[in-house]
Write a protein that holds these residues in place. Structure first.
Motif, PDB file in Angstrom:
ATOM      1  N   VAL A 266      17.773  11.811  10.138  1.00  0.00           N
ATOM      2  CA  VAL A 266      18.467  13.028  10.571  1.00  0.00           C
ATOM      3  C   VAL A 266      19.711  13.240   9.712  1.00  0.00           C
ATOM      4  O   VAL A 266      19.975  14.337   9.239  1.00  0.00           O
ATOM      5  CB  VAL A 266      18.841  12.957  12.069  1.00  0.00           C
ATOM      6  N   ARG A 267      20.460  12.169   9.489  1.00  0.00           N
ATOM      7  CA  ARG A 267      21.646  12.271   8.645  1.00  0.00           C
ATOM      8  C   ARG A 267      21.268  12.650   7.221  1.00  0.00           C
ATOM      9  O   ARG A 267      21.950  13.452   6.588  1.00  0.00           O
ATOM     10  CB  ARG A 267      22.428  10.968   8.647  1.00  0.00           C
TER      11      ARG A 267
ATOM     12  N   ARG B 200      14.629  18.395  10.697  1.00  0.00           N
ATOM     13  CA  ARG B 200      15.829  17.778  11.254  1.00  0.00           C
ATOM     14  C   ARG B 200      15.886  17.999  12.759  1.00  0.00           C
ATOM     15  O   ARG B 200      16.183  17.085  13.517  1.00  0.00           O
ATOM     16  CB  ARG B 200      17.081  18.340  10.582  1.00  0.00           C
ATOM     17  N   ASP B 201      15.613  19.226  13.207  1.00  0.00           N
ATOM     18  CA  ASP B 201      15.633  19.526  14.636  1.00  0.00           C
ATOM     19  C   ASP B 201      14.579  18.716  15.382  1.00  0.00           C
ATOM     20  O   ASP B 201      14.830  18.240  16.490  1.00  0.00           O
ATOM     21  CB  ASP B 201      15.408  21.025  14.875  1.00  0.00           C
TER      22      ASP B 201
ATOM     23  N   ALA C 170      18.755  14.420   6.299  1.00  0.00           N
ATOM     24  CA  ALA C 170      18.336  15.827   6.279  1.00  0.00           C
ATOM     25  C   ALA C 170      19.539  16.751   6.188  1.00  0.00           C
ATOM     26  O   ALA C 170      19.436  17.875   5.717  1.00  0.00           O
ATOM     27  CB  ALA C 170      17.515  16.154   7.526  1.00  0.00           C
ATOM     28  N   ASP C 171      20.704  16.269   6.625  1.00  0.00           N
ATOM     29  CA  ASP C 171      21.919  17.076   6.556  1.00  0.00           C
ATOM     30  C   ASP C 171      22.566  17.046   5.184  1.00  0.00           C
ATOM     31  O   ASP C 171      23.422  17.858   4.884  1.00  0.00           O
ATOM     32  CB  ASP C 171      22.949  16.586   7.582  1.00  0.00           C
TER      33      ASP C 171
END
Length: 107
Positions: free
Chosen positions: A25-26, A4-5, A28-29
Motif C-alpha cells: 500500500v505504501r 491501492r484501495d 502504491a503511494d
C-alpha cells in the motif's frame, strides 16, 4: 489507485500478511518519478517504537489480548499503548487510528 484501495480494504478487514500488504500500500503511494518530496502532516508528539509496533498490529483483526501474546506483553501494557496511540493520532477507535496513521504515512 484502484489496487491501492483494494489492498487498503484488505488491511481493514484483517490479514495474516499485514506487514507485506502494508508495504505494498505504501509502495502504491510512491510517485513513479522521484521529484521533490513535499513534507506531509506531522504529529505534535511522535509515536514511540513500541507504539508503532502495536499500531501495525492494530491493522490486523487481532484483539488486544492476542497482540499482547504476540509481543509477550501484558494486556494492560498493550491497552496503555493503544490509549497513547489514540491520543497522539487524535482518534477514538481502532479503524480511525489506522486510517489517520496511513494518512500520516506511519504505516
Amino acid at each position: 489507485p484502484a489496487a491501492r484501495d483494494l489492498l487498503a480494504a484488505h488491511l481493514d478487514t484483517g490479514t495474516a500478511h499485514w506487514s507485506m500488504v502494508s508495504d505494498l500500500v505504501r509502495g502504491a503511494d510512491e510517485p513513479a518519478e522521484r521529484g521533490p518530496v513535499e513534507p506531509g502532516p506531522t504529529l505534535d508528539e511522535p509515536l514511540t517504537e513500541r507504539e508503532l509496533t502495536i499500531l501495525r498490529y492494530l491493522q490486523s483483526i487481532l484483539s488486544n489480548v492476542e497482540i499482547a501474546s504476540e509481543l509477550s506483553l501484558s494486556v494492560n501494557t498493550v491497552k496503555t499503548h493503544v490509549r497513547n496511540i489514540y491520543r497522539k493520532l487524535d482518534a477514538t477507535r481502532r479503524r480511525e487510528a489506522v486510517r489517520r496513521a496511513r494518512e500520516l504515512r506511519l504505516i
